[in-house]
Design a protein around this motif. Structure first.
Motif, PDB file in Angstrom:
ATOM      1  N   LEU A   1      -2.523  -4.772 -46.173  1.00 47.24           N
ATOM      2  CA  LEU A   1      -2.839  -5.951 -46.978  1.00 47.24           C
ATOM      3  C   LEU A   1      -3.063  -7.202 -46.135  1.00 47.24           C
ATOM      4  O   LEU A   1      -3.767  -8.121 -46.557  1.00 47.24           O
ATOM      5  N   ASP A   2      -2.467  -7.256 -44.950  1.00 44.02           N
ATOM      6  CA  ASP A   2      -2.514  -8.461 -44.132  1.00 44.02           C
ATOM      7  C   ASP A   2      -3.948  -8.906 -43.872  1.00 44.02           C
ATOM      8  O   ASP A   2      -4.773  -8.143 -43.364  1.00 44.02           O
ATOM      9  N   GLY A   3      -4.244 -10.146 -44.266  1.00 45.99           N
ATOM     10  CA  GLY A   3      -5.578 -10.698 -44.065  1.00 45.99           C
ATOM     11  C   GLY A   3      -6.566 -10.372 -45.168  1.00 45.99           C
ATOM     12  O   GLY A   3      -7.651 -10.960 -45.220  1.00 45.99           O
ATOM     13  N   LYS A   4      -6.197  -9.468 -46.078  1.00 46.30           N
ATOM     14  CA  LYS A   4      -7.104  -9.091 -47.167  1.00 46.30           C
ATOM     15  C   LYS A   4      -6.774  -9.826 -48.460  1.00 46.30           C
ATOM     16  O   LYS A   4      -7.512  -9.750 -49.431  1.00 46.30           O
ATOM     17  N   VAL A   5      -5.628 -10.510 -48.475  1.00 47.13           N
ATOM     18  CA  VAL A   5      -5.259 -11.381 -49.588  1.00 47.13           C
ATOM     19  C   VAL A   5      -4.798 -12.708 -48.996  1.00 47.13           C
ATOM     20  O   VAL A   5      -4.371 -12.773 -47.833  1.00 47.13           O
ATOM     21  N   ARG A   6      -4.887 -13.771 -49.797  1.00 46.73           N
ATOM     22  CA  ARG A   6      -4.449 -15.074 -49.302  1.00 46.73           C
ATOM     23  C   ARG A   6      -2.932 -15.179 -49.293  1.00 46.73           C
ATOM     24  O   ARG A   6      -2.340 -15.692 -48.343  1.00 46.73           O
ATOM     25  N   TYR A   7      -2.313 -14.672 -50.375  1.00 50.31           N
ATOM     26  CA  TYR A   7      -0.871 -14.791 -50.511  1.00 50.31           C
ATOM     27  C   TYR A   7      -0.232 -13.417 -50.686  1.00 50.31           C
ATOM     28  O   TYR A   7      -0.735 -12.575 -51.439  1.00 50.31           O
ATOM     29  N   LEU A   8       0.879 -13.224 -50.013  1.00 52.23           N
ATOM     30  CA  LEU A   8       1.675 -12.017 -50.198  1.00 52.23           C
ATOM     31  C   LEU A   8       3.019 -12.457 -50.763  1.00 52.23           C
ATOM     32  O   LEU A   8       3.783 -13.167 -50.093  1.00 52.23           O
ATOM     33  N   LEU A   9       3.299 -12.092 -52.010  1.00 54.18           N
ATOM     34  CA  LEU A   9       4.554 -12.454 -52.661  1.00 54.18           C
ATOM     35  C   LEU A   9       5.557 -11.326 -52.472  1.00 54.18           C
ATOM     36  O   LEU A   9       5.325 -10.189 -52.899  1.00 54.18           O
ATOM     37  N   ILE A  10       6.657 -11.660 -51.832  1.00 50.68           N
ATOM     38  CA  ILE A  10       7.655 -10.664 -51.460  1.00 50.68           C
ATOM     39  C   ILE A  10       8.880 -10.777 -52.362  1.00 50.68           C
ATOM     40  O   ILE A  10       9.483 -11.851 -52.494  1.00 50.68           O
ATOM     41  N   ASP A  11       9.248  -9.678 -52.977  1.00 46.67           N
ATOM     42  CA  ASP A  11      10.427  -9.605 -53.835  1.00 46.67           C
ATOM     43  C   ASP A  11      11.684  -9.799 -52.980  1.00 46.67           C
ATOM     44  O   ASP A  11      11.938  -9.034 -52.058  1.00 46.67           O
ATOM     45  N   ILE A  12      12.459 -10.834 -53.278  1.00 47.64           N
ATOM     46  CA  ILE A  12      13.677 -11.088 -52.495  1.00 47.64           C
ATOM     47  C   ILE A  12      14.941 -10.642 -53.233  1.00 47.64           C
ATOM     48  O   ILE A  12      16.053 -10.881 -52.757  1.00 47.64           O
ATOM     49  N   GLU A  13      14.785  -9.991 -54.384  1.00 45.87           N
ATOM     50  CA  GLU A  13      15.941  -9.458 -55.092  1.00 45.87           C
ATOM     51  C   GLU A  13      16.296  -8.103 -54.472  1.00 45.87           C
ATOM     52  O   GLU A  13      15.515  -7.152 -54.556  1.00 45.87           O
ATOM     53  N   LEU A  14      17.443  -8.011 -53.852  1.00 46.60           N
ATOM     54  CA  LEU A  14      17.811  -6.805 -53.107  1.00 46.60           C
ATOM     55  C   LEU A  14      18.281  -5.699 -54.049  1.00 46.60           C
ATOM     56  O   LEU A  14      19.479  -5.443 -54.200  1.00 46.60           O
ATOM     57  N   LYS A  15      17.310  -5.047 -54.683  1.00 48.42           N
ATOM     58  CA  LYS A  15      17.647  -3.947 -55.590  1.00 48.42           C
ATOM     59  C   LYS A  15      17.852  -2.643 -54.816  1.00 48.42           C
ATOM     60  O   LYS A  15      18.434  -1.694 -55.323  1.00 48.42           O
ATOM     61  N   LYS A  16      17.296  -2.602 -53.616  1.00 50.46           N
ATOM     62  CA  LYS A  16      17.476  -1.465 -52.714  1.00 50.46           C
ATOM     63  C   LYS A  16      17.893  -2.016 -51.353  1.00 50.46           C
ATOM     64  O   LYS A  16      17.741  -3.203 -51.067  1.00 50.46           O
ATOM     65  N   ASN A  17      18.384  -1.144 -50.494  1.00 51.42           N
ATOM     66  CA  ASN A  17      18.801  -1.571 -49.160  1.00 51.42           C
ATOM     67  C   ASN A  17      17.578  -1.691 -48.246  1.00 51.42           C
ATOM     68  O   ASN A  17      17.474  -1.011 -47.226  1.00 51.42           O
TER      69      ASN A  17
END
Length: 338
Positions: free
Chosen positions: A66-82
């Protein structure tokens, strides 16, 4: 189909310009496939493609492609998994802009908005049973109680539920007439429910027997995905019950507000401070020092709000010093744009 090919297909679906392209990467508390494509979303000119991952390797592959193919990358910061998605993003993303987001907040807004729309914003005294005393069930219970609904909270962990209800009721205004109740025994439900909402990470946990607590023509919402058993859904027709699976796309504007021009404009052009002939002028919530002039907009002020008293408020007119009067006149004549 490989992860790369699935992502490529989603990228090809964009019809907006590059600066409006978003990709979200998140996790889920439930067990799922290592990589999944979620429904696309769009609002406020933005378009988003969305991915769910289960392990670090899938996350790395997804991020690198995805890097460079979208302007924004929204990352989930809710630690539902380790899995520390933000650390992975900072390591593998070099061109797209990284921002955090909380899917649960979007889901909460979607549930609240759905209920307001369904009942035409008349939620007062509606009897609502929420199953699930986790992040979402708890937050929604408080929100609906604040709207005046009669909320009942239930879960698989009764002692936890009782404790959460006790804390939530501390947060409600003292004048509240409808405090949240825990369901220690389903038989304690003294009246039929208008709404049943399930918010749990487990599948097929709401049995058909739960329908006995519902009013005819009531509403059932599966907020956790596959919370209702097939029997529940099949027999719901006998109660003329409307069954929905919560669609979070309606609250997508909540997700992109941080990226929206309205938000950027506020912090760049409305909130701030300037000095004009030694007069300090502030706007946008900045707590002024005593004598500062408070205006509505730091870039193009159109309203003089008042004179700061130095303790977070504004001076009364009879508290103005001669210097205050002079500064107010100057700002009104030279700074305020009519």
């Amino acid at each position: 189909m490989s992860i790369e090919n699935k992502i490529k297909k989603e990228i090809e679906s964009f019809t907006c310009q590059m600066n409006k392209r978003i990709a979200t990467i998140g996790t889920t508390a439930r067990t799922s496939q290592s990589f999944a494509v979620l429904p696309r979303r769009q609002a406020l000119g933005f378009q988003a493609i969305n991915f769910l991952i289960e392990d670090p390797e899938s996350a790395k592959t997804c991020m690198k492609y995805l890097d460079g193919k979208v302007r924004y990358l929204l990352i989930d910061i809710e630690l539902k998994k380790n899995i520390d998605l933000m650390t992975l993003a900072k390591t593998h993303i070099h061109q797209s802009k990284i921002h955090t987001y909380k899917p649960n907040d979007t889901t909460l807004e979607a549930a609240d908005m759905f209920l307001r729309n369904y009942f035409e914003d008349q939620l007062k005294d509606k009897k609502i049973l929420i199953y699930g005393a986790g992040n979402l069930g708890t937050k929604l219970a408080l929100r609906l109680a604040e709207r005046g609904s009669k909320v009942y909270l239930d879960s698989r962990n009764q002692s936890k539920t009782i404790e959460i209800v006790r804390v939530l009721n501390y947060l409600l205004p003292r004048q509240s007439k409808n405090f949240i109740k825990s369901v220690q025994d389903p038989q304690e439900l003294s009246s039929k429910m208008d709404v049943f909402i399930a918010f749990t990470s487990a599948s097929n946990v709401i049995p058909a027997s739960s329908l006995h607590f519902m009013k005819k023509n009531g509403l059932a919402i599966d907020g956790g995905i596959d919370n209702f058993t097939p029997e529940f859904i099949q027999k719901a027709a006998d109660y003329n019950l409307q069954c929905y699976r919560l669609d979070v796309r309606t609250a997508f504007p909540h997700t992109v507000l941080y990226l929206n021009e309205h938000t950027k404009n506020f912090y760049q052009h409305i909130q701030g401070e300037i000095f004009v002939d030694h007069i300090r002028i502030v706007a946008g919530g900045i707590i002024g020092f005593e004598g500062d002039i408070v205006v509505d907009n730091i870039s193009q002020p159109k309203q003089l709000v008042g004179v700061a008293n130095g303790t977070g408020g504004l001076k009364l007119l009879d508290e103005y010093t001669s210097s205050d009067h002079t500064n107010v006149r100057y700002v009104q004549e030279k700074i305020i744009i009519e």
